[in-house]
Design an enzyme around this catalytic site. Sequence first.
Site, PDB file in Angstrom:
ATOM      1  CB  CYS A 100      36.695  15.137   5.292  1.00  0.00           C
ATOM      2  SG  CYS A 100      35.886  13.597   4.783  1.00  0.00           S
ATOM      3  CG  HIS A 114      37.319  14.841   1.031  1.00  0.00           C
ATOM      4  ND1 HIS A 114      37.831  14.698   2.303  1.00  0.00           N
ATOM      5  CD2 HIS A 114      37.599  16.132   0.671  1.00  0.00           C
ATOM      6  CE1 HIS A 114      38.394  15.832   2.690  1.00  0.00           C
ATOM      7  NE2 HIS A 114      38.263  16.711   1.716  1.00  0.00           N
ATOM      8  CG  ASN A 157      39.744  20.136   1.201  1.00  0.00           C
ATOM      9  OD1 ASN A 157      39.160  19.417   2.006  1.00  0.00           O
ATOM     10  ND2 ASN A 157      40.534  19.647   0.274  1.00  0.00           N
ATOM     11  CD  GLN A 203      40.396  15.865   6.814  1.00  0.00           C
ATOM     12  OE1 GLN A 203      39.598  16.561   6.186  1.00  0.00           O
ATOM     13  NE2 GLN A 203      40.378  14.536   6.766  1.00  0.00           N
TER      14      GLN A 203
END
Length: 444
Positions: A70, A364, A386, A64
């Site tokens: 996110c 997040h 992630n 990102q």
Amino acid sequence: MEFSVTNKELEAFREAFRKERGNRAAMAAVTNAGINGAAKNQEVFRSVTHEFSLSLDPGKVTAQKQSGRCWMFAAMNVLRYHLMHSMNLDNFELSQNYTLFYDKLEKSNYFLENILETLEEPTEGRLIGWLLKSPLGDGGQWDMICSLIMKYGVVPKYVMPETAVSSMTKEMNGYLTEKLREFACRLRREFREGKPAEELRAEKKEMLKTIYRILCICLGEPPERFDFEVTGKDHVFHRECGLTPQEFYKKYIGLDLTEYVSLINAPTKDKPFHRSYTVKYLGNVREGRQVRYLNLEIEELKRVAIRQMQDGFPVWFGCDVGKCSSREDGVMDLNMYNLKDMFDTEFAMTKAERLDYGQSKMSHAMVFQGVNLDENGKPNRWRVENSWGEERGKDGFFVMSDAWFDEYMYQVVVKKCYLTEEERNEYEADPVVLEPWDPMGALA
């Protein structure tokens, strides 16, 4: 009675600090290496290895970059997983810039509608202050990405790739925020001057035209139709021309987003378990789906997340990633830093207390792509996809201890079929409406 720090007290503090030999060693370590660098507990890495009894194959980790998307990246990672497996692809990425464009446009409309609905509220009041604080930040919620997809569909990344601005949104957000606050000021001023409601709404349309123009200049024009071309692992080339984003989603991804629900764990006294909740003024698409959560015990969140992965599907989740975690190592563990020995004090707030006193909230969103179950079938660590690029963790993947899950996990998104009938009914019941500043209104 003394109300100030006195010289006598200061002298006592100095004496107590200097008397303990460990304080000097800790001061030397921290002043040179920083708090987390000096307190990092190497023993953690023995128990949180990147090995899992259940592990899905999600493709390469995305990035990102310098943006707060996110929640959007995590959702696109869930969607692309289904496309990759149905099309037999090694890797594929959907356009996060495309959804960013429409999220900013819809948030602008959502903000201006909120302003029009609250024209009689005092400017100095808490509600208007809250609305003006962040009119269209990068953050979002699962139900918000669902609203965007259901209205606008999705496109492959090559159709609307990243731009310098989408990868670093601070400048654009600043100018858009300034413009929206200017618009809010104008609407509220003209309301006080007696301008009719229909004229204010006509002005709103012109305001959105300005926002749209800025977004096109920053992010590019979103496509109306495109050609889908891809080559599978079997080297078979596939092409379909002239698809709309909605047609592409329906044909090549096809998840029924109405079947996915958000479960939270908020163990505070004001939020009894087994009740559904929503938050005032939280959303993006005005006519889109309501942000809604079902509050359950933490073990229930684990149960449904594991069930969904056992059936071969990843799990979108929200957490407070900055607590007890190492970005460089990709590890989330309560013992990541030995702060008790470093500072000779306990950090002893409970999860509920951290929520009530502003010490923690969801910050997040990521995706569960695996879990390690022990010999008794209980989870002890979780595999996390992630969106911070491949440089962090193990090729971009993180590992979360199960104890960390207990303390800093706040939300998972799963299909309704994994809930009990009682839980489904609880989710569908009329939700308790929370204030905009409630911690469950936090955006990932």
